[in-house]
Design an enzyme around this catalytic site. Structure first.
Site, mmCIF file in Angstrom:
data_model
loop_
_atom_site.group_PDB
_atom_site.id
_atom_site.type_symbol
_atom_site.label_atom_id
_atom_site.label_comp_id
_atom_site.label_asym_id
_atom_site.label_seq_id
_atom_site.Cartn_x
_atom_site.Cartn_y
_atom_site.Cartn_z
ATOM 1 N N ASN A 196 -10.260 0.024 0.178
ATOM 2 C CA ASN A 196 -8.795 0.001 0.180
ATOM 3 C C ASN A 196 -8.300 -0.464 -1.180
ATOM 4 O O ASN A 196 -8.442 -1.637 -1.540
ATOM 5 C CB ASN A 196 -8.295 -0.939 1.285
ATOM 6 C CG ASN A 196 -6.779 -0.981 1.391
ATOM 7 O OD1 ASN A 196 -6.062 -0.485 0.531
ATOM 8 N ND2 ASN A 196 -6.281 -1.593 2.447
ATOM 9 N N CYS A 248 0.806 -1.218 0.000
ATOM 10 C CA CYS A 248 0.000 0.000 0.000
ATOM 11 C C CYS A 248 0.841 1.271 0.000
ATOM 12 O O CYS A 248 0.333 2.349 -0.288
ATOM 13 C CB CYS A 248 -0.942 0.002 1.200
ATOM 14 S SG CYS A 248 -2.069 -1.412 1.238
ATOM 15 N N HIS A 287 -3.154 6.968 3.155
ATOM 16 C CA HIS A 287 -3.610 5.713 2.558
ATOM 17 C C HIS A 287 -4.974 5.364 3.126
ATOM 18 O O HIS A 287 -5.203 5.455 4.337
ATOM 19 C CB HIS A 287 -2.605 4.605 2.851
ATOM 20 C CG HIS A 287 -3.125 3.238 2.552
ATOM 21 N ND1 HIS A 287 -3.730 2.923 1.351
ATOM 22 C CD2 HIS A 287 -3.146 2.094 3.305
ATOM 23 C CE1 HIS A 287 -4.099 1.654 1.368
ATOM 24 N NE2 HIS A 287 -3.756 1.135 2.537
#
Length: 330
Positions: A287, A115, A257
């Site tokens: 996500n 990520c 994030h």
């Protein structure tokens, strides 16, 4: 340092198929209230059978180029793609994207930082531009995590979506205040086992047994990752701000994030930054791993939230465990 680097433009693309929490109720043991309370998510986008990472990356790149007033496709002299869901184990998705763009004789490579991938790629692009090696670098974060979902795992099967975000990184013109002020990327492999795709690599090659065990899907120890993510993102951000003598009061926007709304809220609390300055898109996209930061920047630009001259922090945490922060004047 010969030059300064800046973000010239950003674009994103998400697949057309939208899956909301009520759709997931029909597929797995969950419900809308449970998902919203624990994650802040409501919708996510999934690819269809015809779409791969390079397809999403190409469309996001087209949108980034379209959003630029100065950059054309032919100006790109390097391509960096951040992804853990590439079209193939090899070659790099960046090379496939390069062909789609009709470009030759330039470096094109992928990086795997989970990520944190976009933050890592942006830091790399910054170095190349500041050192005078490149003038215009295409940085893409793209993921198709819907293909790695373990539908038997209630703790993770609600979390992920597909998408791509692309940024054009260029040299800052002499009369422009926009530039990447500083960045730090780092990693701590101590707890790498907390978040991974177990099978499909050289350690555990694909086999009938690995498929039977669902070992090609995402494995994550969520509670431990939560605590580490908050500590890492807030810590590295505080470090970057301190060494540049920047107060949190000077920050116009933070683009974190989009892993979990509670993580974002905890990072904001630790940094003493109000949630009104934390840009959140997790309710729309869930996500999307390395794509989440550029997608969120792109959405914020389209909504006229981020403007030229704003002081912006980008921060992320991912598998590895990797993390990093970028401080920039947009």
């Amino acid at each position: 340092m010969k030059y300064r680097a800046m973000i010239d433009s950003v674009g994103h693309y998400v697949p057309k198929k939208i899956v909301n929490n009520f759709d997931l109720e029909k597929k797995t043991d969950t419900n809308d209230e449970w998902i919203k309370t624990r994650t802040g998510m409501f919708e996510r986008h999934y690819v269809d059978d015809t779409e791969a990472a390079s397809d999403l990356a190409f469309k996001a790149t087209e949108n980034a180029i379209y959003s630029s007033n100065t950059t054309t496709k032919q100006d790109i002299d390097m391509i960096i793609v951040a992804t853990v869901t590439s079209d193939h184990p090899f070659p790099a998705t960046a090379c496939i994207l390069q062909k789609r763009l009709g470009l030759k004789d330039i470096p094109a490579f992928d990086i795997c930082a989970g990520c944190s991938g976009f933050i890592y790629a942006l830091d790399i692009a910054k170095q190349y531009i500041e050192n005078g090696i490149a003038k215009t670098i295409l940085v893409v974060g793209v993921e198709i995590l819907s293909q790695l979902i373990n539908w038997a795992d209630r703790g993770t099967n609600i979390l992920f979506g597909d998408g791509a975000g692309a940024a054009i990184i260029t040299r800052t013109p002499s009369n422009c205040i926009s530039h990447i002020i500083d960045s730090k990327i780092t990693a701590d492999g101590t707890d790498w086992e907390l978040l991974l795709q177990v099978a499909g690599g050289s350690r555990i090659p694909a086999s009938p047994d690995s498929i039977r065990k669902n070992a090609h899907t995402i494995y994550m120890e969520g509670n431990k990752i939560f605590k580490l993510a908050v500590r890492a993102m807030s810590g590295v951000t505080a470090e970057v701000l301190k060494r540049n003598n920047v107060s949190t009061k000077d920050i116009d926007w933070v683009v974190p994030h989009q892993a979990n709304l509670r993580i974002i809220e905890s990072v904001a609390e630790k940094l003493n930054i109000p949630m009104s300055r934390m840009i959140v898109t997790i309710d729309k996209f869930a996500n999307t791993s390395s794509a989440s930061v550029p997608i969120t920047i792109s959405v914020a630009l389209k909504q006229n939230m981020i403007k030229r001259g704003d002081m912006v922090v980008l921060t992320a945490f991912g598998a590895g465990l990797t993390f990093g922060t970028v401080l920039l004047r947009y």
